[in-house]
Motif scaffolding. Structure first.
Motif, PDB file in Angstrom:
ATOM      1  N   CYS A 175       0.832  -1.207   0.000  1.00 28.35           N
ATOM      2  CA  CYS A 175       0.000   0.000   0.000  1.00 28.35           C
ATOM      3  C   CYS A 175       0.869   1.260   0.000  1.00 28.35           C
ATOM      4  CB  CYS A 175      -0.898   0.033   1.248  1.00 28.35           C
ATOM      5  SG  CYS A 175      -1.964  -1.405   1.471  1.00 28.35           S
ATOM      6  N   ARG A 176       0.256   2.370  -0.379  1.00 29.32           N
ATOM      7  CA  ARG A 176       0.807   3.724  -0.226  1.00 29.32           C
ATOM      8  C   ARG A 176       1.824   4.145  -1.284  1.00 29.32           C
ATOM      9  NH1 ARG A 176      -0.300   5.976   4.817  1.00 29.32           N
ATOM     10  NH2 ARG A 176      -2.102   4.915   5.734  1.00 29.32           N
ATOM     11  N   ALA A 177       1.869   3.496  -2.436  1.00 33.05           N
ATOM     12  CA  ALA A 177       2.807   3.931  -3.474  1.00 33.05           C
ATOM     13  C   ALA A 177       2.540   5.368  -3.906  1.00 33.05           C
ATOM     14  CB  ALA A 177       2.737   3.000  -4.681  1.00 33.05           C
ATOM     15  N   SER A 178       1.280   5.796  -3.844  1.00 37.82           N
ATOM     16  CA  SER A 178       0.941   7.157  -4.273  1.00 37.82           C
ATOM     17  C   SER A 178       0.892   8.143  -3.110  1.00 37.82           C
ATOM     18  CB  SER A 178      -0.409   7.155  -4.999  1.00 37.82           C
ATOM     19  OG  SER A 178      -1.442   6.688  -4.149  1.00 37.82           O
ATOM     20  N   ASP A 179       1.304   7.713  -1.930  1.00 33.85           N
ATOM     21  CA  ASP A 179       1.316   8.594  -0.758  1.00 33.85           C
ATOM     22  C   ASP A 179       2.523   9.531  -0.876  1.00 33.85           C
ATOM     23  OD1 ASP A 179       1.790   9.719   1.806  1.00 33.85           O
ATOM     24  OD2 ASP A 179       0.745   8.056   2.774  1.00 33.85           O
ATOM     25  N   PRO A 180       2.300  10.837  -1.065  1.00 30.53           N
ATOM     26  CA  PRO A 180       3.429  11.745  -1.306  1.00 30.53           C
ATOM     27  C   PRO A 180       4.334  11.934  -0.096  1.00 30.53           C
ATOM     28  CG  PRO A 180       1.397  12.990  -1.029  1.00 30.53           C
ATOM     29  CD  PRO A 180       1.006  11.543  -1.066  1.00 30.53           C
ATOM     30  N   ASP A 181       3.849  11.566   1.078  1.00 30.81           N
ATOM     31  CA  ASP A 181       4.668  11.680   2.287  1.00 30.81           C
ATOM     32  C   ASP A 181       5.382  10.373   2.601  1.00 30.81           C
ATOM     33  OD1 ASP A 181       5.490  12.946   4.913  1.00 30.81           O
ATOM     34  OD2 ASP A 181       4.296  11.263   5.655  1.00 30.81           O
TER      35      ASP A 181
ATOM     36  N   GLN B 195      16.604  -3.339  -0.889  1.00 30.35           N
ATOM     37  CA  GLN B 195      15.901  -2.838  -2.060  1.00 30.35           C
ATOM     38  C   GLN B 195      14.418  -3.094  -1.849  1.00 30.35           C
ATOM     39  OE1 GLN B 195      16.950  -5.123  -5.563  1.00 30.35           O
ATOM     40  NE2 GLN B 195      17.207  -6.989  -4.354  1.00 30.35           N
ATOM     41  N   GLY B 196      13.579  -2.410  -2.623  1.00 28.21           N
ATOM     42  CA  GLY B 196      12.163  -2.636  -2.396  1.00 28.21           C
ATOM     43  C   GLY B 196      11.271  -1.913  -3.367  1.00 28.21           C
ATOM     44  N   VAL B 197       9.978  -2.142  -3.184  1.00 26.06           N
ATOM     45  CA  VAL B 197       8.968  -1.604  -4.083  1.00 26.06           C
ATOM     46  C   VAL B 197       7.670  -1.447  -3.307  1.00 26.06           C
ATOM     47  CG1 VAL B 197       8.256  -3.907  -4.857  1.00 26.06           C
ATOM     48  CG2 VAL B 197       7.885  -1.929  -6.352  1.00 26.06           C
ATOM     49  N   LEU B 198       6.847  -0.503  -3.748  1.00 25.56           N
ATOM     50  CA  LEU B 198       5.540  -0.278  -3.132  1.00 25.56           C
ATOM     51  C   LEU B 198       4.430  -0.509  -4.143  1.00 25.56           C
ATOM     52  CD1 LEU B 198       5.946   2.993  -1.008  1.00 25.56           C
ATOM     53  CD2 LEU B 198       5.675   0.654  -0.159  1.00 25.56           C
ATOM     54  N   GLY B 199       3.332  -1.080  -3.665  1.00 28.73           N
ATOM     55  CA  GLY B 199       2.102  -1.174  -4.436  1.00 28.73           C
ATOM     56  C   GLY B 199       1.111  -0.145  -3.928  1.00 28.73           C
ATOM     57  N   ASP B 200      -0.095  -0.200  -4.471  1.00 25.49           N
ATOM     58  CA  ASP B 200      -1.071   0.840  -4.131  1.00 25.49           C
ATOM     59  C   ASP B 200      -2.455   0.255  -3.875  1.00 25.49           C
ATOM     60  OD1 ASP B 200      -1.176   3.487  -3.496  1.00 25.49           O
ATOM     61  OD2 ASP B 200      -1.472   4.210  -5.542  1.00 25.49           O
TER      62      ASP B 200
END
Length: 218
Positions: free
Chosen positions: A45-51, A66-71
């Motif tokens: 979650c929170r890939a589009s969270d600007p903070d 290393q890593g990655v976020l989804g939304d």
């Protein structure tokens, strides 16, 4: 109950969590304790969270990961998500390879309660049991809060119960307060555990049976 011991072997390890900060709050000490391991963190979650999203990647730098976020949808109402959607997100974020270790949430979460933690845990266990995630071991977080009676605490009876060295805990706490920016009087800062604990599984069917037992007890 066994304390965690450092190993000279380099492991390929993945941490699959719901939100940016979960990796640090519940397993940050373990990541810092094993800097020689090849760490990948997938947050669903929170890939589009600007903070939160930019802070997540700064934290990963400090953790040597290393890593990655989804939304995935993560509104305050915690609307249940279809199992297939959560499983698809896990597979889309986590590189398709064999891991020596995957770490994720407990099927009942770490505190009372956050539905996304529970959904992520169940998705990871189901994918491992179905052979869609390949791992030698699976660890799930072992924390509880006495149904909100106190801040979440590591479970001493868990397979691994590791009291963090002071220096490692201080680095973990600094990531929560200085990098993620949680105030020292916040729930997140107050929760940051001095010990980390995990239930450990070496066989997918063992984890699946454990999940079914937990579900039946609810």
């Amino acid at each position: 109950m066994h304390p965690e011991t450092p190993t000279v072997l380099k492991k390929k390890a993945a941490v699959v969590v719901a939100h940016p900060d979960d990796e640090t709050l519940w397993a940050g000490g373990t990541i810092l304790f094993h800097p020689q391991w090849d760490w990948t963190v997938a947050g669903l979650c929170r890939a589009s969270d600007p903070d939160r999203a930019p802070k997540f990647f700064k934290v990963l730098q400090a953790l040597g990961a290393q890593g990655v976020l989804g939304d995935l949808e993560d509104g305050p109402e915690q609307t249940p998500l279809p199992e297939a959607e959560v499983e698809h997100q896990v597979l889309s974020l986590l590189p398709a390879q064999h891991y020596d270790l995957i770490i994720t949430h407990h099927p009942q979460g770490e505190y009372t309660r956050h539905r996304r933690h529970e959904e992520v845990s169940r998705a990871v266990i189901a994918l491992w049991a179905a052979g869609k995630l390949e791992a030698t071991e699976l660890w799930v977080f072992a924390y509880e809060d006495g149904q909100r009676a106190y801040y979440p605490e590591a479970v001493p009876q868990a397979t691994i119960y590791h009291v963090l060295e002071k220096e490692i805990w201080q680095r973990k706490y600094a990531l929560m307060t200085n990098t993620y920016g949680f105030r020292e009087d916040s729930w997140e800062a107050a929760t940051t555990p001095l010990a980390e604990a995990f239930w450990c599984f070496h066989h997918p069917q063992e984890a699946l049976q454990w999940l079914h037992t937990l579900s039946a007890s609810l």
